[in-house]
Scaffold this active site. Structure first.
Site, PDB file in Angstrom:
ATOM      1  CB  ALA A  16      43.653  31.343  41.662  1.00 25.07           C
ATOM      2  CB  ALA A  19      40.038  30.994  44.495  1.00 26.41           C
ATOM      3  CE  LYS A 101      38.166  36.477  33.522  1.00 29.95           C
ATOM      4  NZ  LYS A 101      39.579  36.837  33.291  1.00 29.95           N
TER       5      LYS A 101
END
Length: 334
Positions: A16, A19, A101
């Site tokens: 991602a 990341a 989240k």
């Protein structure tokens, strides 16, 4: 105390953008963290990321990374619908988990994760609300709690950006897309963090994209029994973020509440007693580095994580209630 020694060895599930661009470089600067492996369902993507970021190991599946005995903990930035399944798989493999989240798709899934996590003694799981570790938020909360703006009566948060790409995971309703889940979760977490309290009732207003089916503008009203917290979040609005806290003798503004730049001092505005607003400079800090070190310290010292799963469940309860309140046109009690 843990039998592990610093630094904690981290594995990354997926490639991602958050990341690759934020979390991994930040953890590579941590005192208690090192990134030893990254996995993707596409081995070539994992290998490319590993080469770019200097990560020793690359895997072509998440399962391979979880089987690596030289990985102590994993960071899970996968799409929302994969947060709980892969967090549970990581726990089963004996890995601590820092999960992006929102922790789950709804409160029932979040509660199921908390119940399951409790069956793994000594294992740590935390929702990655990185803003909580930035000194600007520690300073803002301290100022409010010490009465710098008097008695707080209202808090307002705004968070928006523009993205109408149907191929983007944030615009796919079936996997937990939409503004409320992506950035509205911050707008709910912020007043809960400032007040260290939970709302007693909430309601909401939601506008869905007629083509994508996800919420593109959502507003909420949270009643904290004497403090009113409101927010608006949007995935189809000009980029902007701000948190304002209003008290009986002044006001406080956090100017970049979510995406505080790692290499620059941040600013808090405070105005009291009718005087001009003054700017408080807060030292530069990388909130992702601080988050990684704080989580790793909890592992090493055998202590509770800074933000336990109960907080993640409470945030999901409010998210669900905002949606229900919008659908049914009423207040939802919590």
């Amino acid at each position: 105390m843990s039998t592990l020694t610093p630094p904690i060895r981290w594995g990354i599930l997926g490639v991602a953008k958050i990341a690759l661009k934020q979390v991994i470089p930040a953890m590579q600067q941590g005192k208690l963290t090192t990134v030893t492996a990254i996995a993707s369902r596409d081995l070539h993507r994992a290998e490319a990321a590993a080469e770019d970021l200097g990560i020793p190991k690359a895997y072509g599946s998440y399962e391979e990374l979880l089987a690596d005995p030289e990985v102590d903990a994993v960071y899970n930035p996968l799409p929302n619908h994969l947060h709980v399944p892969w967090t549970l798989k990581a726990l089963q493999a004996g890995k601590h988990v820092l999960c992006e989240k929102p922790i789950a798709l709804d409160v029932s899934e979040a509660k199921a994760l908390m119940t399951a996590a409790a069956t793994y003694p000594g294992m740590r799981v935390m929702e990655a609300f990185m803003y909580r570790f930035h000194p600007q938020w520690i300073r803002a909360r301290t100022l409010v709690r010490e009465g710098a703006i008097g008695e707080v009566h209202a808090i307002h948060a705004h968070f928006s950006y523009y993205n109408d790409d149907p191929g983007n995971i944030r615009n796919q309703a079936e996997i937990g897309g939409g503004g409320l889940m992506d950035i509205g979760c911050y707008c709910i977490s912020w007043p809960r963090f400032i007040l260290d309290a939970e709302p007693v009732k909430v309601t909401g207003l939601v506008e869905l994209d007629p083509v994508l089916g996800v919420d593109r503008v959502t507003s909420g009203l949270l009643d904290f029994s004497g403090v009113q917290a409101t927010f608006t979040c949007s995935t189809q609005m000009a980029p902007y973020q701000r948190v304002l806290v209003h008290g009986t003798t002044g006001r406080l503004e956090v100017l970049i509440p979510a995406n505080a730049p790692a290499g620059e001092a941040t600013r808090i505005l405070i105005q009291t007693a009718g005087a001009p607003a003054r700017e408080l400079l807060v030292e530069a800090a990388n909130q992702y580095t601080l988050q990684g070190d704080a989580f790793s310290r909890a592992i090493l010292e055998g202590k509770e994580v800074p933000t336990p799963l109960g907080d993640a469940v409470s945030n999901m309860e409010v998210i669900d209630a905002v949606v229900r309140g919008a659908k049914e046109g009423r207040w939802v009690n919590l």
